[in-house]
Design an enzyme around this catalytic site. Structure first.
Site, mmCIF file in Angstrom:
data_model
loop_
_atom_site.group_PDB
_atom_site.id
_atom_site.type_symbol
_atom_site.label_atom_id
_atom_site.label_comp_id
_atom_site.label_asym_id
_atom_site.label_seq_id
_atom_site.Cartn_x
_atom_site.Cartn_y
_atom_site.Cartn_z
ATOM 1 N N GLU A 128 0.862 -1.176 0.000
ATOM 2 C CA GLU A 128 0.000 0.000 0.000
ATOM 3 C C GLU A 128 0.900 1.227 0.000
ATOM 4 O O GLU A 128 1.899 1.270 0.717
ATOM 5 C CB GLU A 128 -0.914 0.017 1.233
ATOM 6 C CG GLU A 128 -1.744 1.283 1.387
ATOM 7 C CD GLU A 128 -2.590 1.277 2.653
ATOM 8 O OE1 GLU A 128 -3.177 0.216 2.979
ATOM 9 O OE2 GLU A 128 -2.645 2.324 3.338
ATOM 10 N N GLU A 130 -1.546 11.400 4.266
ATOM 11 C CA GLU A 130 -2.520 11.224 5.339
ATOM 12 C C GLU A 130 -2.341 12.410 6.289
ATOM 13 O O GLU A 130 -1.227 12.684 6.733
ATOM 14 C CB GLU A 130 -2.311 9.915 6.101
ATOM 15 C CG GLU A 130 -2.773 8.688 5.346
ATOM 16 C CD GLU A 130 -2.643 7.428 6.180
ATOM 17 O OE1 GLU A 130 -3.676 6.855 6.553
ATOM 18 O OE2 GLU A 130 -1.497 7.036 6.469
#
Length: 302
Positions: free
Chosen positions: A122, A127
């Protein structure tokens, strides 16, 4: 996550992903369970089918002490329309502000060639958190870039491939648009903000991820990337995901920090969150777009 123009819409050529109160759609008593209600998003056609039933995701019922998810938001992905391997990605975006809002720009593999998450990898380009700059875990002035990998969950040493960037002097990622970039090839992978010279996560593929994780000393584990290049599992096609989450119990908002109104270890975390919903959303822009992630452009070079 709902396919609804309240939560995902384009205005003046900018894409907005905005969290809103589920009670605005269903009613306060329906969400709380005072009037028991079921929210079903399974869908009957490919275009509106639920993409994941993980954590009871496709059907929720209130009543008997249970509530329906108090926040609805948007998650867009290119899983069936676009994926790429190697190249350069740039997303011009503005991060949302508001307590406990969790925006993300990330990538997942088109095919789980090496097994279920995180064995096939991933890539988290961005974020962030919508909390104020005073939030000690990092608020809307900061973002992180991370790679997730490992032979199986929960053996994911992502901390070895994680880096953070914070603006100074009270500036935030909500003040204006920034360019979030990813350069990815067989030999290296790095993320940056605004300029390729301003790198955040900078990783050379000078050893295999099996060696990087230290599993070569464990004879009881099988290497999912055996016989592949040093950059496996990041040698496959990945697709793009844009989403704005809120809350959660995965540790991204540490317990006891910033007057967090719920506990990750509680079996009633969602209800704890909902009990403080007025306090939670006091910092949100529920009318405008400041609590939405705004995306002005997405560019990929190969």
């Amino acid at each position: 996550y709902i396919n609804n123009r309240t939560n995902s819409f384009v205005r003046d050529n900018v894409l907005y992903l905005k969290p809103t109160l589920t009670s605005d759609r269903l009613g306060v008593q329906q969400v709380s369970g005072a009037i028991p209600t079921t929210l079903d998003i399974w869908g009957g056609n490919p275009s509106d089918s639920c993409t994941s039933n993980a954590f009871y995701g496709c059907s929720r019922s209130s009543g008997g002490g249970n509530i329906i998810n108090p926040i609805q938001s948007a998650r867009l992905r290119t899983a069936t329309t676009f994926s790429f391997k190697y190249g350069r990605l740039e997303v011009e975006a503005k991060m949302p502000k508001g307590d406990w809002i969790w925006p993300a720009i990330w990538l997942l593999p088109e095919e789980n060639a090496y097994g279920l998450w995180p064995a096939s990898g991933e890539i988290d380009l961005v974020e962030s958190r919508g909390n104020d700059v005073s939030y000690s875990a990092g608020g809307v002035n900061c973002f992180g870039s991370t790679l997730h990998w490992g032979p199986y969950w929960p053996d994911d040493p992502y901390a070895l491939t994680h880096a953070e960037y914070c603006l100074s002097n009270g500036k935030t990622l909500n003040d204006d648009f920034h360019t979030y970039g990813l350069v990815w090839n067989e030999n290296e992978m790095y993320t940056y903000i605004d300029s390729p010279s301003n790198r955040v996560l900078d990783l050379k593929m000078d050893q295999s991820f099996w060696e990087r994780g230290g599993w070569s000393k464990n004879p009881n584990l099988a290497n999912p990337w055996e016989g592949q290049g040093k950059n496996a599992p990041f040698d496959q096609k990945f697709f793009l995901i844009f989403n704005v989450a809120v809350g959660g119990v995965a540790g991204y908002f540490p317990d006891g920090v910033g007057n967090k109104p719920w506990s990750d270890t509680s079996s009633n975390a969602a209800s704890q969150f909902y009990a403080q919903i007025d306090t939670v959303t006091k910092t949100w822009d529920l009318v405008g777009t400041e609590s939405a992630m705004a995306i002005r452009s997405v560019k990929v070079w190969q």
